[in-house]
Enzyme design. Sequence first.
Site, PDB file in Angstrom:
ATOM      1  N   PHE A  76      33.984  44.114  33.186  1.00 45.51           N
ATOM      2  CA  PHE A  76      34.293  43.417  34.438  1.00 45.51           C
ATOM      3  C   PHE A  76      33.223  42.386  34.748  1.00 45.51           C
ATOM      4  O   PHE A  76      32.020  42.663  34.620  1.00 45.51           O
ATOM      5  CB  PHE A  76      34.312  44.393  35.624  1.00 45.51           C
ATOM      6  CG  PHE A  76      35.311  45.508  35.541  1.00 45.51           C
ATOM      7  CD1 PHE A  76      36.590  45.366  36.056  1.00 45.51           C
ATOM      8  CD2 PHE A  76      34.956  46.728  34.974  1.00 45.51           C
ATOM      9  CE1 PHE A  76      37.500  46.408  36.005  1.00 45.51           C
ATOM     10  CE2 PHE A  76      35.860  47.781  34.922  1.00 45.51           C
ATOM     11  CZ  PHE A  76      37.133  47.620  35.439  1.00 45.51           C
ATOM     12  N   ASP A  77      33.641  41.226  35.224  1.00 41.06           N
ATOM     13  CA  ASP A  77      32.732  40.325  35.914  1.00 41.06           C
ATOM     14  C   ASP A  77      32.410  40.948  37.274  1.00 41.06           C
ATOM     15  O   ASP A  77      33.097  41.860  37.739  1.00 41.06           O
ATOM     16  CB  ASP A  77      33.406  38.962  36.083  1.00 41.06           C
ATOM     17  CG  ASP A  77      32.529  37.960  36.797  1.00 41.06           C
ATOM     18  OD1 ASP A  77      31.293  38.001  36.629  1.00 41.06           O
ATOM     19  OD2 ASP A  77      33.072  37.136  37.554  1.00 41.06           O
ATOM     20  N   GLY A  78      31.357  40.439  37.915  1.00 43.25           N
ATOM     21  CA  GLY A  78      30.955  41.000  39.200  1.00 43.25           C
ATOM     22  C   GLY A  78      31.541  40.261  40.394  1.00 43.25           C
ATOM     23  O   GLY A  78      32.508  40.710  41.010  1.00 43.25           O
TER      24      GLY A  78
END
Length: 298
Positions: A161-163
């Site tokens: 996941f990106d943040g």
Amino acid sequence: MAASLDGQLVVAISSRALFDFEEENRIFETGDDKAYMNLQLQRLDQPAAPGVAFSLVHKLLAFNDANAQRVEVVILSRNDPVSGMRVFRSAQHYGLPIQRGSFTRGQPPWRYLRPLRANLFLSTHLADVRAALDAGVPAAQVYPHSVHASDAHPNEVRIAFDGDAVLFSDEAERVFQSQGLTAFQTHEASNAATPLAGGPFKPLLEALHRLQNEGTPMMRIRTALVTARSAPAHERAIRTLMNWNIEVDEAMFLGGLPKGEFLREFEPDFFFDDQTGHIESASRHVPSGHVASGISNL
């Protein structure tokens, strides 16, 4: 007793995200749905090849066993019901226990996400993804030409996941875009102890955390946070996850480096990011999906 999906991780997925229907889709895009239906009917006994999200679905369904149904996968497709027959036959061919589906013949299928209580919606259709996100459902546009997942980790679901604007809100991203990197770093350092608000994929991360805790020793989940953040902005991200009582297995703070090669080494079954540039880089190495949320997608 009526059937219920309560307590299960529910993944809704379009047929084109699960299977490789790119050749058939070129006919569908011409608007000649009769020709498309005829082609699918001609190929009814020909299983479609696995698509970009096939590995993710296959592994998640492995969390089910004789004692518990922990994951439900539902086809949610703009295909017609005739083409739906081939989708179900293809799933059966690969041993995917998928029993439910809605086929809407070109109409938006996302409206069925709410009664499904879906935890995730994967589709190649951007408008449906945007509508799902607006309805509060974690959703991503699958890039159908993404590299498929490695088969190196058969007993591990790997998700990256990106943040900001994915797991977290886009609060910090708004500072970065309006004031620049130095202001962003200062803002995040001064707010390191203040948890970020949840982003659109926080509910999915929570559901995966529950699945991991309740699941089977035959399959586990490994998660990674892959972000353009770097020190000192890293601390707020880590503390936010701690505040949620959720652990990720790996965290990559890349300081703006391209994410694709790092993801290639992590070998996820799927990667989620809100910025198309990162997805285009990642899709050359791993299955990838665009989360059309936050300030970068206005």
